[in-house]
Motif scaffolding. Structure first.
Motif, PDB file in Angstrom:
ATOM      1  N   MET A  32       0.823  -1.216   0.000  1.00  0.00           N
ATOM      2  CA  MET A  32       0.000   0.000   0.000  1.00  0.00           C
ATOM      3  C   MET A  32       0.850   1.255   0.000  1.00  0.00           C
ATOM      4  N   LYS A  33       1.942   1.239   0.758  1.00  0.00           N
ATOM      5  CA  LYS A  33       2.810   2.417   0.826  1.00  0.00           C
ATOM      6  C   LYS A  33       3.347   2.760  -0.558  1.00  0.00           C
ATOM      7  N   LYS A  34       3.771   1.743  -1.287  1.00  0.00           N
ATOM      8  CA  LYS A  34       4.298   1.960  -2.642  1.00  0.00           C
ATOM      9  C   LYS A  34       3.203   2.439  -3.589  1.00  0.00           C
ATOM     10  N   VAL A  35       2.022   1.817  -3.488  1.00  0.00           N
ATOM     11  CA  VAL A  35       0.908   2.172  -4.370  1.00  0.00           C
ATOM     12  C   VAL A  35       0.496   3.631  -4.175  1.00  0.00           C
ATOM     13  N   ASN A  36       0.347   4.041  -2.928  1.00  0.00           N
ATOM     14  CA  ASN A  36      -0.120   5.403  -2.662  1.00  0.00           C
ATOM     15  C   ASN A  36       0.940   6.458  -2.945  1.00  0.00           C
ATOM     16  N   LYS A  37       2.193   6.071  -2.895  1.00  0.00           N
ATOM     17  CA  LYS A  37       3.274   6.988  -3.236  1.00  0.00           C
ATOM     18  C   LYS A  37       3.391   7.153  -4.753  1.00  0.00           C
ATOM     19  N   ALA A  38       3.364   6.033  -5.468  1.00  0.00           N
ATOM     20  CA  ALA A  38       3.500   6.072  -6.927  1.00  0.00           C
ATOM     21  C   ALA A  38       2.211   6.496  -7.617  1.00  0.00           C
ATOM     22  N   GLY A  39       1.073   6.248  -6.956  1.00  0.00           N
ATOM     23  CA  GLY A  39      -0.224   6.596  -7.530  1.00  0.00           C
ATOM     24  C   GLY A  39      -1.048   5.375  -7.852  1.00  0.00           C
ATOM     25  N   PRO A  40      -2.192   5.208  -7.200  1.00  0.00           N
ATOM     26  CA  PRO A  40      -3.051   4.050  -7.476  1.00  0.00           C
ATOM     27  C   PRO A  40      -3.577   4.082  -8.907  1.00  0.00           C
ATOM     28  N   ALA A  41      -3.851   2.917  -9.444  1.00  0.00           N
ATOM     29  CA  ALA A  41      -4.492   2.849 -10.754  1.00  0.00           C
ATOM     30  C   ALA A  41      -5.874   3.495 -10.676  1.00  0.00           C
ATOM     31  N   VAL A  42      -6.244   4.191 -11.731  1.00  0.00           N
ATOM     32  CA  VAL A  42      -7.583   4.781 -11.793  1.00  0.00           C
ATOM     33  C   VAL A  42      -8.578   3.677 -12.136  1.00  0.00           C
ATOM     34  N   LEU A  43      -9.609   3.555 -11.333  1.00  0.00           N
ATOM     35  CA  LEU A  43     -10.607   2.500 -11.540  1.00  0.00           C
ATOM     36  C   LEU A  43     -11.552   2.862 -12.680  1.00  0.00           C
ATOM     37  N   THR A  44     -11.957   1.843 -13.409  1.00  0.00           N
ATOM     38  CA  THR A  44     -12.947   2.018 -14.476  1.00  0.00           C
ATOM     39  C   THR A  44     -14.196   1.225 -14.100  1.00  0.00           C
ATOM     40  N   ASN A  45     -15.192   1.292 -14.932  1.00  0.00           N
ATOM     41  CA  ASN A  45     -16.450   0.596 -14.650  1.00  0.00           C
ATOM     42  C   ASN A  45     -16.603  -0.681 -15.455  1.00  0.00           C
ATOM     43  N   GLU A  46     -15.484  -1.358 -15.708  1.00  0.00           N
ATOM     44  CA  GLU A  46     -15.547  -2.606 -16.472  1.00  0.00           C
ATOM     45  C   GLU A  46     -16.331  -3.670 -15.708  1.00  0.00           C
ATOM     46  N   THR A  47     -17.162  -4.409 -16.411  1.00  0.00           N
ATOM     47  CA  THR A  47     -17.979  -5.446 -15.793  1.00  0.00           C
ATOM     48  C   THR A  47     -17.162  -6.726 -15.620  1.00  0.00           C
ATOM     49  N   ILE A  48     -17.202  -7.284 -14.429  1.00  0.00           N
ATOM     50  CA  ILE A  48     -16.507  -8.540 -14.141  1.00  0.00           C
ATOM     51  C   ILE A  48     -17.493  -9.684 -14.364  1.00  0.00           C
ATOM     52  N   PRO A  49     -17.124 -10.694 -15.146  1.00  0.00           N
ATOM     53  CA  PRO A  49     -18.075 -11.781 -15.443  1.00  0.00           C
ATOM     54  C   PRO A  49     -18.479 -12.563 -14.193  1.00  0.00           C
ATOM     55  N   TYR A  50     -19.717 -13.052 -14.215  1.00  0.00           N
ATOM     56  CA  TYR A  50     -20.238 -13.893 -13.132  1.00  0.00           C
ATOM     57  C   TYR A  50     -20.504 -15.280 -13.688  1.00  0.00           C
ATOM     58  N   VAL A  51     -19.717 -16.245 -13.229  1.00  0.00           N
ATOM     59  CA  VAL A  51     -19.774 -17.615 -13.733  1.00  0.00           C
ATOM     60  C   VAL A  51     -20.853 -18.389 -12.972  1.00  0.00           C
ATOM     61  N   GLU A  52     -21.709 -19.082 -13.703  1.00  0.00           N
ATOM     62  CA  GLU A  52     -22.842 -19.768 -13.069  1.00  0.00           C
ATOM     63  C   GLU A  52     -22.660 -21.284 -12.976  1.00  0.00           C
ATOM     64  N   THR A  53     -21.735 -21.851 -13.747  1.00  0.00           N
ATOM     65  CA  THR A  53     -21.596 -23.314 -13.768  1.00  0.00           C
ATOM     66  C   THR A  53     -20.146 -23.723 -13.528  1.00  0.00           C
ATOM     67  N   TYR A  54     -19.988 -24.961 -13.084  1.00  0.00           N
ATOM     68  CA  TYR A  54     -18.637 -25.488 -12.856  1.00  0.00           C
ATOM     69  C   TYR A  54     -17.859 -25.562 -14.169  1.00  0.00           C
ATOM     70  N   LYS A  55     -18.561 -25.876 -15.241  1.00  0.00           N
ATOM     71  CA  LYS A  55     -17.893 -25.968 -16.547  1.00  0.00           C
ATOM     72  C   LYS A  55     -17.240 -24.638 -16.919  1.00  0.00           C
ATOM     73  N   GLU A  56     -17.921 -23.527 -16.602  1.00  0.00           N
ATOM     74  CA  GLU A  56     -17.346 -22.204 -16.894  1.00  0.00           C
ATOM     75  C   GLU A  56     -16.184 -21.868 -15.957  1.00  0.00           C
ATOM     76  N   LEU A  57     -16.245 -22.407 -14.726  1.00  0.00           N
ATOM     77  CA  LEU A  57     -15.173 -22.148 -13.757  1.00  0.00           C
ATOM     78  C   LEU A  57     -13.935 -22.983 -14.044  1.00  0.00           C
ATOM     79  N   GLU A  58     -14.126 -24.145 -14.614  1.00  0.00           N
ATOM     80  CA  GLU A  58     -13.059 -25.134 -14.768  1.00  0.00           C
ATOM     81  C   GLU A  58     -11.786 -24.590 -15.421  1.00  0.00           C
TER      82      GLU A  58
END
Length: 468
Positions: free
Chosen positions: A250-276
């Motif tokens: 955290m010390k390094k991140v806050n000194k160098a500058g955190p990445a700017v967050l975007t609103n990218e959607t994170i996928p939601y996996v519903e089945t084991y086959k998709e998780l595998e």
């Protein structure tokens, strides 16, 4: 003047918004990475977010200052104290004003006077607030960050323990003593708005009350009682809890500058086959956020159990690898909250979330037994049983089960090669919550003969077991 405080209970972190109601300008002090609450308050109250500031380069969470500057164009007021190792490195192309002891800046008609208060870190500053717009010439309060808490002061040993910067604990303790002499000179009536409350690892005995006064702290805070400098430094450094490993990141991140967050959607996996496809990847950690009992009754081999409770964020920072991507098994309605919790400490590499239903679809499941005190007593002295106490050092020293071996949870994975693979491992903490995490870590490392003392050391003591 408008005032609002915000509290992240998972980090025990306070942030604040102050606004001038006449001009509509607002500043956020020590903003968390998720800036949504500040934006919502500003919109609701009709304010413009025009400024943000930090009391120091934080080690326990990712600051939202850069995000506010990126999204809302706020002016950043940041410390210019400390040597070259304590300078912000991401201010190019941003509106920023570096401040030192005695500097004054205004947000509308609200005055902020900078007070250099090193000790926790060399660049730490506090802000004395005066409501000039309300007609006052006397200050109202002070934002102390990690300088003075309710009942405690900021620890000076984080740089040495978490980041390996030798000699900084002793020098920081000396600086803290000198800074407290300045604090003593402030008016007793001044309100103290701290950066953290009880539960933070930035001190050893923080109070749960959200604010205090200078006079109250002078009367009741151990660090402001009469003692010489040598005695103070010794007391300050004594019995500080282990700092989470992620503090150095955290010390390094806050000194160098955190990445700017975007609103990218994170996928939601519903089945084991998709998780595998994620399961066999060496660059991926599968985290199961179900409660410990559910996990114990059946889980996918190699997954780590981090229940989404109050302790989730802290232990995620302790045990998850920042270089690997994460897949989290969680209920869909929890995903946004989990994402914010992980991003608050810089764990941004979330590849996917997965429904808990994937566990029941898995072709094979692992389990471990939750046992009670009587079941432990029946076997803990046997030669083929190895009892693992994963509590913190101070807890261990205060008393532990005979024949137990101490391997604190935060270091358990790297100390795993010290554990015997030919014996049953019985894991315990104080109440059973941390040991559920520990049991999953060791199972993922190949220790298959594991049991968890569900009631923890507290249960052992309640049964009048012997304590060393």
């Amino acid at each position: 003047m408008f005032f609002r405080s915000y509290f992240d209970e998972k980090l025990a972190q306070y942030s604040y918004m102050v606004a001038c109601q006449k001009t509509g300008e607002a500043i956020v002090i020590d903003p968390a990475r998720d800036i949504t609450p500040y934006v919502e308050t500003a919109q609701k109250e009709g304010f413009r977010l025009t400024a943000a500031t930090e009391t120091h380069i934080h080690a326990d969470f990712v600051s939202g200052a850069r995000q506010l500057a990126h999204d809302h164009g706020v002016t950043l007021y940041l410390s210019d104290e400390g040597d070259e190792n304590w300078k912000y490195q991401y201010l190019d192309n941003l509106s920023a004003q570096l401040v030192k002891d005695g500097d004054v800046f205004m947000v509308g008609n609200v005055e902020f006077k900078v007070m250099h208060t090193p000790g926790h870190t060399p660049e730490s500053i506090s802000f004395v607030l005066t409501d000039r717009g309300g007609g006052s010439t006397e200050p109202m309060g002070i934002f102390t960050g990690d300088f003075v808490f309710v009942g405690d002061v900021g620890r000076p040993d984080l740089l040495e323990k978490a980041a390996g910067v030798k000699g900084t604990a002793a020098s920081g303790a000396a600086q803290m003593y000198d800074s407290l002499q300045k604090f003593r000179q402030l008016p007793d009536y001044l309100v103290v708005w701290p950066g953290h409350g009880a539960g933070s690892a930035c001190g050893k005995s923080l109070g749960a009350v959200p604010l205090s006064t200078v006079g109250y702290e002078k009367a009741n805070n151990w660090a402001l009682q009469e003692m010489d400098k040598e005695q103070f430094e010794k007391e300050l450094l004594k019995d500080q809890p282990e700092p989470p490993k992620y503090f150095a990141v955290m010390k390094k991140v806050n000194k160098a500058g955190p990445a700017v967050l975007t609103n990218e959607t994170i996928p939601y996996v519903e089945t084991y086959k998709e998780l595998e496809p994620y399961i066999s990847r060496e660059d991926t950690i599968i985290v199961d956020t179900r409660n410990g009992n559910e996990f114990a009754q059946g889980h996918i081999e190699g997954t780590i159990n981090l229940p989404y409770t109050k302790i989730f964020t802290n232990w995620a920072g302790w045990i998850l690898d920042y270089e690997k991507q994460l897949v989290l098994i969680a209920e869909e309605q929890q995903t946004v909250h989990i994402q914010h919790s992980l991003e608050s400490i810089g764990l941004d590499r979330i590849a996917a979330f997965a429904s808990p239903n994937v566990v029941s679809e898995a072709p094979e499941l692992e389990k471990y037994a939750n046992i009670n005190v009587d079941e432990l007593k029946a076997q803990y002295e046997k030669e083929d049983v190895y009892v693992v106490d994963i509590r913190q050092q101070g807890e261990w020293e205060a008393g532990h089960i005979p024949t137990a071996h101490h391997h604190m949870l935060g270091y358990l994975e790297e100390e795993a090669d010290q554990l015997p693979k030919d014996k049953k491992l019985i894991i315990h903490c104080q109440s059973g919550a941390r040991s559920a995490i520990g049991a999953s870590l060791l199972q993922a490392k190949g220790f298959k003969n594991i049991e968890n003392l569900a009631s923890g050391f507290a249960g052992w003591k309640n049964e009048n077991g012997p304590v060393k």
